[in-house]
Design a protein around this motif. Structure first.
Motif, PDB file in Angstrom:
ATOM      1  N   THR A 128       0.839  -1.197   0.000  1.00 55.59           N
ATOM      2  CA  THR A 128       0.000   0.000   0.000  1.00 55.59           C
ATOM      3  C   THR A 128       0.875   1.248   0.000  1.00 55.59           C
ATOM      4  O   THR A 128       0.649   2.176  -0.781  1.00 55.59           O
ATOM      5  CB  THR A 128      -0.948  -0.016   1.221  1.00 55.59           C
ATOM      6  OG1 THR A 128      -1.756  -1.194   1.153  1.00 55.59           O
ATOM      7  CG2 THR A 128      -1.833   1.209   1.256  1.00 55.59           C
ATOM      8  N   VAL A 129       1.885   1.257   0.838  1.00 56.43           N
ATOM      9  CA  VAL A 129       2.828   2.380   0.889  1.00 56.43           C
ATOM     10  C   VAL A 129       3.584   2.492  -0.436  1.00 56.43           C
ATOM     11  O   VAL A 129       3.782   3.589  -0.966  1.00 56.43           O
ATOM     12  CB  VAL A 129       3.808   2.210   2.086  1.00 56.43           C
ATOM     13  CG1 VAL A 129       4.916   3.239   2.045  1.00 56.43           C
ATOM     14  CG2 VAL A 129       3.044   2.298   3.404  1.00 56.43           C
ATOM     15  N   PHE A 130       3.980   1.352  -0.988  1.00 58.12           N
ATOM     16  CA  PHE A 130       4.687   1.315  -2.263  1.00 58.12           C
ATOM     17  C   PHE A 130       3.833   1.931  -3.380  1.00 58.12           C
ATOM     18  O   PHE A 130       4.301   2.789  -4.136  1.00 58.12           O
ATOM     19  CB  PHE A 130       5.055  -0.136  -2.595  1.00 58.12           C
ATOM     20  CG  PHE A 130       5.679  -0.330  -3.935  1.00 58.12           C
ATOM     21  CD1 PHE A 130       7.001   0.023  -4.166  1.00 58.12           C
ATOM     22  CD2 PHE A 130       4.952  -0.876  -4.982  1.00 58.12           C
ATOM     23  CE1 PHE A 130       7.586  -0.160  -5.415  1.00 58.12           C
ATOM     24  CE2 PHE A 130       5.520  -1.077  -6.229  1.00 58.12           C
ATOM     25  CZ  PHE A 130       6.836  -0.715  -6.439  1.00 58.12           C
ATOM     26  N   VAL A 131       2.574   1.503  -3.485  1.00 59.25           N
ATOM     27  CA  VAL A 131       1.662   2.024  -4.509  1.00 59.25           C
ATOM     28  C   VAL A 131       1.513   3.535  -4.348  1.00 59.25           C
ATOM     29  O   VAL A 131       1.602   4.288  -5.324  1.00 59.25           O
ATOM     30  CB  VAL A 131       0.291   1.306  -4.446  1.00 59.25           C
ATOM     31  CG1 VAL A 131      -0.779   2.068  -5.219  1.00 59.25           C
ATOM     32  CG2 VAL A 131       0.408  -0.122  -4.956  1.00 59.25           C
ATOM     33  N   ASN A 132       1.303   3.992  -3.136  1.00 49.64           N
ATOM     34  CA  ASN A 132       1.152   5.425  -2.881  1.00 49.64           C
ATOM     35  C   ASN A 132       2.408   6.188  -3.302  1.00 49.64           C
ATOM     36  O   ASN A 132       2.318   7.242  -3.934  1.00 49.64           O
ATOM     37  CB  ASN A 132       0.828   5.662  -1.412  1.00 49.64           C
ATOM     38  CG  ASN A 132       0.439   7.099  -1.142  1.00 49.64           C
ATOM     39  OD1 ASN A 132      -0.348   7.688  -1.880  1.00 49.64           O
ATOM     40  ND2 ASN A 132       0.991   7.668  -0.084  1.00 49.64           N
ATOM     41  N   GLY A 133       3.572   5.673  -2.956  1.00 48.67           N
ATOM     42  CA  GLY A 133       4.823   6.345  -3.299  1.00 48.67           C
ATOM     43  C   GLY A 133       5.054   6.430  -4.796  1.00 48.67           C
ATOM     44  O   GLY A 133       5.434   7.485  -5.320  1.00 48.67           O
ATOM     45  N   VAL A 134       4.834   5.331  -5.486  1.00 49.99           N
ATOM     46  CA  VAL A 134       5.027   5.328  -6.943  1.00 49.99           C
ATOM     47  C   VAL A 134       4.050   6.300  -7.598  1.00 49.99           C
ATOM     48  O   VAL A 134       4.435   7.107  -8.453  1.00 49.99           O
ATOM     49  CB  VAL A 134       4.873   3.906  -7.536  1.00 49.99           C
ATOM     50  CG1 VAL A 134       4.867   3.947  -9.064  1.00 49.99           C
ATOM     51  CG2 VAL A 134       5.990   2.990  -7.041  1.00 49.99           C
ATOM     52  N   LEU A 135       2.792   6.248  -7.191  1.00 48.15           N
ATOM     53  CA  LEU A 135       1.792   7.122  -7.814  1.00 48.15           C
ATOM     54  C   LEU A 135       1.999   8.591  -7.467  1.00 48.15           C
ATOM     55  O   LEU A 135       1.672   9.466  -8.270  1.00 48.15           O
ATOM     56  CB  LEU A 135       0.379   6.658  -7.450  1.00 48.15           C
ATOM     57  CG  LEU A 135      -0.010   5.309  -8.059  1.00 48.15           C
ATOM     58  CD1 LEU A 135      -1.400   4.896  -7.587  1.00 48.15           C
ATOM     59  CD2 LEU A 135       0.063   5.335  -9.580  1.00 48.15           C
ATOM     60  N   SER A 136       2.563   8.871  -6.307  1.00 47.20           N
ATOM     61  CA  SER A 136       2.908  10.267  -5.977  1.00 47.20           C
ATOM     62  C   SER A 136       3.960  10.779  -6.966  1.00 47.20           C
ATOM     63  O   SER A 136       3.887  11.921  -7.430  1.00 47.20           O
ATOM     64  CB  SER A 136       3.424  10.373  -4.547  1.00 47.20           C
ATOM     65  OG  SER A 136       2.389  10.089  -3.641  1.00 47.20           O
ATOM     66  N   GLY A 137       4.922   9.930  -7.282  1.00 45.49           N
ATOM     67  CA  GLY A 137       5.934  10.290  -8.276  1.00 45.49           C
ATOM     68  C   GLY A 137       5.327  10.470  -9.659  1.00 45.49           C
ATOM     69  O   GLY A 137       5.677  11.403 -10.394  1.00 45.49           O
ATOM     70  N   VAL A 138       4.410   9.594 -10.026  1.00 45.17           N
ATOM     71  CA  VAL A 138       3.727   9.702 -11.318  1.00 45.17           C
ATOM     72  C   VAL A 138       2.959  11.015 -11.377  1.00 45.17           C
ATOM     73  O   VAL A 138       3.000  11.733 -12.380  1.00 45.17           O
ATOM     74  CB  VAL A 138       2.784   8.495 -11.559  1.00 45.17           C
ATOM     75  CG1 VAL A 138       1.908   8.728 -12.788  1.00 45.17           C
ATOM     76  CG2 VAL A 138       3.576   7.197 -11.693  1.00 45.17           C
ATOM     77  N   PHE A 139       2.274  11.351 -10.287  1.00 46.24           N
ATOM     78  CA  PHE A 139       1.519  12.608 -10.230  1.00 46.24           C
ATOM     79  C   PHE A 139       2.439  13.794 -10.511  1.00 46.24           C
ATOM     80  O   PHE A 139       2.121  14.661 -11.319  1.00 46.24           O
ATOM     81  CB  PHE A 139       0.841  12.763  -8.866  1.00 46.24           C
ATOM     82  CG  PHE A 139       0.085  14.041  -8.711  1.00 46.24           C
ATOM     83  CD1 PHE A 139      -1.194  14.167  -9.235  1.00 46.24           C
ATOM     84  CD2 PHE A 139       0.635  15.110  -8.035  1.00 46.24           C
ATOM     85  CE1 PHE A 139      -1.902  15.366  -9.107  1.00 46.24           C
ATOM     86  CE2 PHE A 139      -0.059  16.307  -7.893  1.00 46.24           C
ATOM     87  CZ  PHE A 139      -1.336  16.433  -8.426  1.00 46.24           C
TER      88      PHE A 139
END
Length: 144
Positions: A128-139
């Motif tokens: 969950t933390v991993f998904v959030n971190g990757v998507l924050s970078g994508v954003f």
């Protein structure tokens, strides 16, 4: 539709969850994607109103896979490679990046939040933390 891109009664959330499941299943049954859609509808008739959205995001994610995977890859840190990402977070990320980049009526932050909720439901805290971190970078990458 509410502020978060959800149809009444959680229709968009349910559709997104089904799209994630279908993406996951399609990785093993590439030749039978139409059968997967039919089976999903047979198993859950309440998806009928959302089937157009489900089909569009699943087929769109599959069509744009190389581009989406490149975006995800560019946002992996700490020596991570795309091949190392386990399947559940991988398909959640693909779906979220597709929504962020190509679905106009889903705000990017909603796509991130919904992806995090899917990760909470189908994976563990670490993913969950991993998904959030990757998507924050994508954003950040998409909004430069």
């Amino acid at each position: 539709m509410d502020k978060q891109g959800n149809q009444k009664n959680g229709g968009r959330r349910l559709a997104r969850e089904e799209a994630f499941k279908l993406l996951f299943q399609s990785s093993m049954h590439k030749d039978n994607i139409d059968e997967l859609f039919d089976y999903a509808l047979e198993e859950n008739p309440q998806l009928e109103k959302s089937m157009e959205y489900i089909r569009s995001v699943v087929l769109g994610t599959i069509e744009k896979k190389d581009e989406i995977d490149g975006i995800i890859s560019n946002n992996l840190h700490g020596g991570w490679k795309l091949s190392r990402v386990s399947k559940v977070p991988f398909y959640i990320l693909e779906l979220a990046v597709f929504e962020m980049k190509y679905v106009d009526d889903v705000p990017e932050k909603v796509a991130i939040n919904e992806a995090v909720e899917l990760a909470k439901k189908y994976s563990d805290k670490e993913n969950t933390v991993f998904v959030n971190g990757v998507l924050s970078g994508v954003f950040k990458q998409l909004n430069v």
